[in-house]
Structures are given as C-alpha cells and as structure tokens.
Design an enzyme around this catalytic site. Sequence first.
Site, PDB file in Angstrom:
ATOM      1  N   GLU A  16      -3.346  29.346 -12.440  1.00  0.00           N
ATOM      2  CA  GLU A  16      -3.003  30.501 -13.277  1.00  0.00           C
ATOM      3  C   GLU A  16      -4.065  30.827 -14.340  1.00  0.00           C
ATOM      4  O   GLU A  16      -3.773  30.910 -15.533  1.00  0.00           O
ATOM      5  CB  GLU A  16      -1.630  30.296 -13.907  1.00  0.00           C
ATOM      6  CG  GLU A  16      -0.550  30.163 -12.839  1.00  0.00           C
ATOM      7  CD  GLU A  16       0.871  30.115 -13.376  1.00  0.00           C
ATOM      8  OE1 GLU A  16       1.053  30.038 -14.602  1.00  0.00           O
ATOM      9  OE2 GLU A  16       1.804  30.151 -12.544  1.00  0.00           O
ATOM     10  N   GLU A  71       3.707  28.579  -6.090  1.00  0.00           N
ATOM     11  CA  GLU A  71       4.793  28.368  -7.058  1.00  0.00           C
ATOM     12  C   GLU A  71       5.754  29.537  -6.967  1.00  0.00           C
ATOM     13  O   GLU A  71       5.331  30.694  -6.867  1.00  0.00           O
ATOM     14  CB  GLU A  71       4.287  28.290  -8.506  1.00  0.00           C
ATOM     15  CG  GLU A  71       3.601  27.010  -8.898  1.00  0.00           C
ATOM     16  CD  GLU A  71       3.269  26.985 -10.397  1.00  0.00           C
ATOM     17  OE1 GLU A  71       4.013  27.610 -11.195  1.00  0.00           O
ATOM     18  OE2 GLU A  71       2.271  26.351 -10.763  1.00  0.00           O
TER      19      GLU A  71
END
Length: 482
Positions: free
Chosen positions: A157, A269
């Site tokens: 991320e 995720e």
Amino acid sequence: MIITIFPQHKLGKISKFWTKCVGSCHAATALREDWRNQLRKCRQELGFEYVRFHGWLNDDMSVCFRNDEGKLWFSFFNMDSIIDFLLDIGMKPFIELSFMPEALASGTKTVFHYKGNITPPKSYEEWGQLIEELARHLVKRYGKNEVREWFFEVWNEPNLKDFFWAGTMEEYFELYKHAAFAIKKVDSELKVGGPASAIDAWIPELKEFCTKNGVPIDFISTHQYPTDLAFSTSSNMEEAMAKAKRGELADRVKKALSEAYPLPVYYTEWNNSPSPRDPYHDIPYDAAFIVKTIIDIVDLPLGCYSYWTFTDIFEECGQSSLPFHGGFGLLNIHGIPKPSYRAFQILNKLNGERVEIKTDEESETIDCVAANDGEKIVLIVSNHNVPLSPIKTENIKVIVEGLKNCHTVVIERIDEYNANPKRKWVEMGSPEYLTKEQIEELIKVSEIKKEQISCERISEEAVKFEFDILPHSVVAITINYK
C-alpha cells in the site's frame, strides 16, 4: 422469494480464487507454534494455497545487516524456517517485499507495534542487491521450478502516503524497478508484480511506468475494503461501513480487471473493514458479507482474492488477549473458528459447474449461487446488508427443475444462533482469559450443524422446499440426487 434452480443449465466451472491465498500478520509471527497450528488447520479445512504477510524484510526477521566495514551481509535463516514449514503443509509463500531493513533505510519512520520501517532506501542499488541475494538464495535452496510458482510483490500500500510508504509514487516506482530487475536477473521466469495498493489505486500508473521504461511486471496486485478507513474507532468504522454501497467491491474489481488487462489481477487483501478492532469481524455479519461478496464476483477471472487474515494472532496494534476483540482473523487467538471461517467452509461446497438460477423478484438483501458436481446440487444463500440498513428474516421457496431423483436435502446455517461462538462467550460473561474447557466448548458451539429438511415432488422432474433465513446470515442447501 422463489428461487428456481436449473441444474442442467451449466454456466462454467467454478474457480475457487478465494482459496488461492490468505493473509496474516507480520512474518515473525510465522515462527510461532500456535500460528503454525492454526495455518495448518486452515490449509486442511479451507484449502488455502498461499499465505501473504508484511515484514519479510523487517529487522525482527534478521535479514540484512551492515558490518563494521560498512558492507552488507544477509541472513535468511528465519525466512527458510517459515518457507520450510509452508512447503511441509502443502502451501507456498506469496512474498511481499517489505519493510525496509534499518541497514538500508533512509529514515526512521515506522508503522505498527512491530515498527516496520516505511522509508525509501538510501541506495536503490543496495535495495536491489538485497532482493537479488534473496531471490538467488531461494532458487538455490528450493529450486527454480518451485520458486517459479511463488509470487514476489513489491511493498504494501505505497499509495497510503506516510502510513505504509514515506516516499512519493515516483520513488515507489524506482523501488519496484530495482526489485523487479533484481528478481529477473536471478531467473527471468520468477513472477514479480505490484503496486499492492490500497483502494485499487495506481494500476494504470504502474503499467504505464513499466511499459515506458521496459520494467518487467507479471501481475497486478491491489487491495479493497468497503470503507478504506484504516484503524478508526469501532463507532466511526461502523458509520463508514454504513455509508458504503452494498456490493460495491464487485464494481471496483471489474474496474481493476479492465485497467490491468492483459495482466492478471491478484487481490492480496480484502475484508469488510480495515480495522483490527472491528466487532463486525467476530459475528455472523462478516460471514454474510463474505458470501455475498464472493457471489458477486464468482465469475470474474481473478488470480486470487486473499482474505485478510486467517488468524487473530496479529500484532499490528499490539496483541489483544480478548478472545473476541474484533480482529481480522477467521480463527481467534485460541483457534476458535468464527462465523467467517465457517463461511469459507460453506463456499468450499461450490464444486463442479455453476448452474443457472432465477428469482421471481429483486431483493435488497438476498443473493444466491448454485453449483452441480454430478452427484449433488449446492445452493448458497446470503442475507446481507450494510450496517444500520433495513434487513429482515426472509422466507425462501426453492424449486429445482429437471431433477428426477432427490434422496436428501440438507440445510446448514450460519446466523445469530448457529456457528456463532461469540454469542456463547458473551453468555459466559465475556472472560478475557479462557480455560481449556471453555475453549473446547466454544469450538463445539462454532461448528455448523446439519439438518435434513423435507422436499415435495411437484412433477416427475421437479421438487420444491422452503426455509427461512435470518438477517446477516448464510444458508447452504445440499441436494443429494445420486
């Protein structure tokens, strides 16, 4: 609502991309015996093939150091221990290359209780050296053919500025470039990808960068949560979940697939929220959310859809000792299956070919899918809505057309009163520390019960039956005809 199943109208083989990979806390937890016991259980009962976690390169893994002369040296002993275990239980690593070892880091900014360094490297060449040494070691130890089946994902991320990455997008691309070239230098067939972004971001940007600069990329990875409000309080998280559009993850998956094409997409995720203290993770709501989400995307060509996470042995905000504290895990800290765990067990019943379903009306909360494996038909129904939105018990009538034989019809439920160990824990007085006997009792309560229901033959080749489904719940029906 009337659901009609046409078991002879086959719509394509079921691809269980949701079992391809599952998430976990940082790599060092994989050295724990209880973590390993829980992953073994998930492998055996849910069929997960890969596991992904942060922190393969963290200092708590003792991977990279600088000696007194300033030269780098490397140690992959702890990493080998984890990979040896994974291979031993029939799993493989989905290697997220993070975070920055102190010996390479340009700064001291860290994230989480375990202090993962999120700064760019002082030298991208040294970063490339680390990744090449790692890839070379893995190929030497495990063989090219084995490692070619793994995935190397660069960072986590990076689009969350100053949370997971202290640099810019351009600096992340430089990080990616050096890692990708280092991996391909060892073996051109090793798989590398990114950007491992939150909210399905940076996909076209990374593709364009790689195309313009001749940088190798084998897959796109990204993440999604309906809220994307990380580490908020539970009340704020509930409000954010309530504002999320029901089923919006499917729309975003389709967009990501379009942006990534022709590269495959791996969601590394996803969950109903990105908070490790969200009480919705522990209750049947999450099971209904999981099943509804998979129904929405069951036909899409995803590489994986990796649920975050398999266990509440999870240290990002410190390890909670409460048996039910809103952690991400399918299993709690004691290995007690939550309703979410049972949701994956039910989804695993989808074998063979997906078959056509028709409903007599649109529903704001009901979703369903059916499969036929040649011996039985499985119908899975979820009753789900976002928090604080209307939802009620629904009566479902099912008609199965083209069915000459019907030996048994078995129903399984996940709801407030079934496969819901947190309810029993609250009845116990919500003890923080459980005895062995309490753990065993809660595991027993978590189990899915099978109940045979009657069906009525309405023609030579059609039967019908009915059931009620509670709010925020899942029902699986197995129709045995051989």
